[in-house]
Design an enzyme around this catalytic site. Structure first.
Site, PDB file in Angstrom:
ATOM      1  N   CYS A  17       0.767  -1.470   0.240  1.00 41.31           N
ATOM      2  CA  CYS A  17       0.515   0.001   0.293  1.00 41.31           C
ATOM      3  C   CYS A  17       0.733   0.869  -0.434  1.00 41.31           C
ATOM      4  O   CYS A  17       1.900   0.940  -0.437  1.00 41.31           O
ATOM      5  CB  CYS A  17      -1.082   0.394   1.543  1.00 41.31           C
ATOM      6  SG  CYS A  17      -0.039  -0.145   2.555  1.00 41.31           S
ATOM      7  N   ASN A  20       2.170   1.593   4.745  1.00 43.84           N
ATOM      8  CA  ASN A  20       2.106   0.457   4.819  1.00 43.84           C
ATOM      9  C   ASN A  20       2.296   0.335   6.602  1.00 43.84           C
ATOM     10  O   ASN A  20       3.112  -0.217   7.524  1.00 43.84           O
ATOM     11  CB  ASN A  20       4.042  -0.098   4.959  1.00 43.84           C
ATOM     12  CG  ASN A  20       4.228  -1.506   5.409  1.00 43.84           C
ATOM     13  OD1 ASN A  20       5.467  -2.059   5.524  1.00 43.84           O
ATOM     14  ND2 ASN A  20       3.431  -3.030   4.814  1.00 43.84           N
ATOM     15  N   CYS A  22      -1.109   0.885   7.854  1.00 46.74           N
ATOM     16  CA  CYS A  22      -3.098  -0.037   7.250  1.00 46.74           C
ATOM     17  C   CYS A  22      -3.399  -0.583   6.458  1.00 46.74           C
ATOM     18  O   CYS A  22      -3.719  -2.376   7.144  1.00 46.74           O
ATOM     19  CB  CYS A  22      -3.705   1.650   6.902  1.00 46.74           C
ATOM     20  SG  CYS A  22      -3.626   2.794   8.274  1.00 46.74           S
ATOM     21  N   ARG A  23      -3.852  -0.649   5.462  1.00 47.07           N
ATOM     22  CA  ARG A  23      -3.963  -2.225   4.505  1.00 47.07           C
ATOM     23  C   ARG A  23      -3.040  -3.192   3.807  1.00 47.07           C
ATOM     24  O   ARG A  23      -3.803  -4.121   4.450  1.00 47.07           O
ATOM     25  CB  ARG A  23      -4.027  -0.958   2.763  1.00 47.07           C
ATOM     26  CG  ARG A  23      -5.838   0.035   3.173  1.00 47.07           C
ATOM     27  CD  ARG A  23      -5.803   0.351   1.877  1.00 47.07           C
ATOM     28  NE  ARG A  23      -4.219   1.176   1.644  1.00 47.07           N
ATOM     29  CZ  ARG A  23      -4.083   2.544   0.461  1.00 47.07           C
ATOM     30  NH1 ARG A  23      -4.892   2.096  -0.280  1.00 47.07           N
ATOM     31  NH2 ARG A  23      -3.173   3.353   1.072  1.00 47.07           N
ATOM     32  N   SER A  24      -2.216  -2.840   3.581  1.00 46.13           N
ATOM     33  CA  SER A  24      -0.636  -4.108   3.189  1.00 46.13           C
ATOM     34  C   SER A  24      -0.903  -4.508   5.048  1.00 46.13           C
ATOM     35  O   SER A  24      -0.400  -5.590   4.721  1.00 46.13           O
ATOM     36  CB  SER A  24       0.066  -3.522   2.712  1.00 46.13           C
ATOM     37  OG  SER A  24       1.189  -2.283   3.567  1.00 46.13           O
ATOM     38  N   ASP A 135      -7.815   3.860   0.983  1.00 44.75           N
ATOM     39  CA  ASP A 135      -7.440   4.856   1.617  1.00 44.75           C
ATOM     40  C   ASP A 135      -7.729   4.749   2.703  1.00 44.75           C
ATOM     41  O   ASP A 135      -8.122   5.883   2.703  1.00 44.75           O
ATOM     42  CB  ASP A 135      -6.393   5.854   1.279  1.00 44.75           C
ATOM     43  CG  ASP A 135      -5.685   6.326   2.313  1.00 44.75           C
ATOM     44  OD1 ASP A 135      -5.325   5.535   3.167  1.00 44.75           O
ATOM     45  OD2 ASP A 135      -4.941   6.816   1.379  1.00 44.75           O
TER      46      ASP A 135
END
Ligand code: 4NP
Length: 165
Positions: A17, A20, A22-24, A135
């Site tokens: 993401c 690095n 939150c999402r990934s 995001d």
């Protein structure tokens, strides 16, 4: 399940993401959980990274850790930025959104790598949640439950597809 898995090298997957945090990290934690649930931990190498460097060294965002915990998953990564060397290490790079995808494709073009780069949502078997994991950084905590569900669904599809390949 692919019964030849014992004879093949580890399948290496990098989730990517922007920050690095939150999402990934969430995708890394969820995918690892699913892999271990199938007893396949020894057959995969799983990591995450960001295209940006702002949060290098940080633990995942508290909202990402909390939503993961609420689903029985512990996030223990430290943020790092994607490196050119990652294109030698990973078979698959899984981007959260199109901006991440473009940044990865640009980096790959500076290498001789055959790393496959895809959008995580393209692995969602239902395919009805759009192209991108949005995001969540500037949103509230409720956005993270939504992200969790999107990532979980696509990670399940990704694992099935990798095992069938
Ligand atoms: P991520 O979320 O890419 O899912 O880790 C973000 C984290 C930080 C920022 C943006 C997105 N930021 O602008 O600092």
């Amino acid at each position: 399940m692919n019964t030849n898995l014992n004879e093949t090298p580890k399948i290496s997957v990098l989730f990517v993401c922007l920050g690095n945090i939150c999402r990934s990290p969430l995708a890394e934690g969820i995918f690892r959980y699913l892999v271990e649930e199938e007893g396949l931990g020894d057959h995969f190498s799983i990591d995450s990274a960001g295209t940006g460097a702002w949060h290098v060294g940080e633990r995942p965002d508290g909202r990402a850790s909390l939503v993961a915990q609420q689903h029985g998953i512990n996030l223990d990564s430290r943020a790092r930025q994607v490196q050119k060397e990652d294109f030698e290490r990973f078979d698959y790079m899984i981007a959260m959104d199109r901006e991440n995808l473009r940044a990865l494709e640009e980096l790959r073009s500076e290498t001789n790598s055959n790393t496959q780069i895809t959008l995580l949502c393209s692995h969602d078997p239902n395919g009805d949640n759009g192209d991108e994991i949005p995001d969540p950084y500037y949103g509230g905590a409720s956005g993270f439950e939504n992200i969790y569900q999107l990532v979980h669904q696509s990670c399940k599809g990704l694992l099935q597809q990798l095992l069938a390949a």
